[in-house]
Write an enzyme that holds these catalytic residues in place. Structure first.
Site, short mmCIF file in Angstrom:
data_model
loop_
_atom_site.label_atom_id
_atom_site.label_comp_id
_atom_site.label_asym_id
_atom_site.label_seq_id
_atom_site.Cartn_x
_atom_site.Cartn_y
_atom_site.Cartn_z
N GLY A 1 5.31 9.71 -12.36
CA GLY A 1 5.49 10.03 -13.77
C GLY A 1 6.53 9.20 -14.50
N SER A 2 6.74 7.95 -14.12
CA SER A 2 7.75 7.14 -14.83
C SER A 2 7.36 6.92 -16.29
CB SER A 2 7.98 5.81 -14.12
OG SER A 2 6.87 4.95 -14.27
N ARG B 1 -16.36 18.21 -10.11
CA ARG B 1 -15.55 17.71 -11.22
C ARG B 1 -15.55 18.65 -12.43
NH1 ARG B 1 -13.51 12.50 -10.72
NH2 ARG B 1 -14.94 11.69 -9.14
N MET C 1 -4.84 9.61 -12.09
CA MET C 1 -5.74 8.81 -11.26
C MET C 1 -7.09 9.46 -11.01
SD MET C 1 -3.89 6.23 -11.00
CE MET C 1 -4.52 5.15 -9.75
N HIS D 1 -3.20 1.47 -19.12
CA HIS D 1 -3.84 0.78 -18.00
C HIS D 1 -3.07 -0.50 -17.72
CE1 HIS D 1 -7.13 -0.48 -15.38
NE2 HIS D 1 -7.08 -1.66 -15.96
C1 GRF Z 1 1.49 2.64 -12.19
O1 GRF Z 1 0.72 1.81 -11.34
C2 GRF Z 1 1.26 2.24 -13.62
O2 GRF Z 1 1.04 0.84 -13.71
C3 GRF Z 1 0.02 3.00 -14.00
O3 GRF Z 1 0.06 4.22 -13.27
C4 GRF Z 1 0.89 4.04 -12.09
C5 GRF Z 1 1.94 5.12 -11.96
O4 GRF Z 1 2.61 5.22 -13.16
N1 GRF Z 1 -0.02 3.25 -15.41
P1 GRF Z 1 3.71 6.40 -13.38
O5 GRF Z 1 5.00 5.90 -12.79
O6 GRF Z 1 3.21 7.64 -12.63
O7 GRF Z 1 3.79 6.58 -14.86
#
Ligand code: GRF
Length: 194
Positions: A11-12, A64, A89, A108
């Site tokens: 989640g960054s 789904r 994802m 993306h």
């Molecule tokens: C990373 O590979 C980023 O490039 C893509 O999602 C993945 C995880 O991102 N958008 P995050 O740190 O969970 O936001």
């Protein structure tokens, strides 16, 4: 505006989005949800005082629509009007996407339309590209294919590994996504290029 953020891992990007929604920002984050109850981003959201929810996609064994119905039920409780996919994802069905069409954003890690799908950095390196980057777009039923709201470009440097390139792109994701969300939340879809 009320924003919900969907994550699958650390989640960054979610953190930067939440941190950006302060002051006179037109939006606030009302929920962080994940398809993985163990996603590290859920604890980080809670630490920032954001309500969280988890709908374990493995509990729906490939059904789904059932997974999405459970996810939608969590969303209905928070009543967001903008959905931000951030390191989410799972593929979403056309019916879920149509319900949110025009109000769902995704980031993306490539310069779309190049490298839709996975392993974007490895593919750019393999192709010998001189630059890479990230894209924020509106989500449509076709994967990684909707109208582009913003892009950020980075150079590919000699000796770059996938990890080094991924880190360089991720740093730009963290700049781009908050800028696009703020503009989008004001009803402005003018494209941002960094
Ligand atoms: C990373 O590979 C980023 O490039 C893509 O999602 C993945 C995880 O991102 N958008 P995050 O740190 O969970 O936001």
């Amino acid at each position: 505006r009320r924003v919900a953020i969907l994550i699958s891992g650390g989640g960054s990007n979610m953190i930067r989005l939440v941190e950006s929604m302060t002051g006179d920002h037109p939006a606030s984050c009302v929920l962080v949800a994940s398809n993985d109850p163990e996603a590290a981003g859920l604890a980080r959201a809670r630490a920032m005082g954001i309500p969280t929810a988890a709908v374990d996609h493995r509990a729906y064994k490939g059904d789904r629509p059932a997974f999405e119905a459970a996810l939608q039920a969590e969303l209905d409780k928070a009543a967001p009007d903008i959905l931000c996919l951030a390191g989410f994802m799972r593929i979403l069905t056309p019916s879920f996407v149509q319900h949110w069409e025009g109000r769902m954003l995704n980031i993306h890690p490539s310069l779309l339309p190049k490298y839709k799908g996975l392993h974007t950095h490895a593919r750019a390196l393999e192709a010998g590209d001189s630059e890479a980057g990230c894209t924020v777009h509106l989500v449509t039923p076709a994967l990684d294919d909707g109208p582009i709201l913003g892009q950020a470009r980075v150079p590919i440097l000699p000796g770059d590994t996938e990890a080094r390139l991924a880190a360089r792109v991720l740093a730009q994701e963290h700049r781009l996504y908050p800028l696009v969300l703020e503009r989008f939340a004001r009803g402005d879809m003018t494209r941002i290029d960094l």
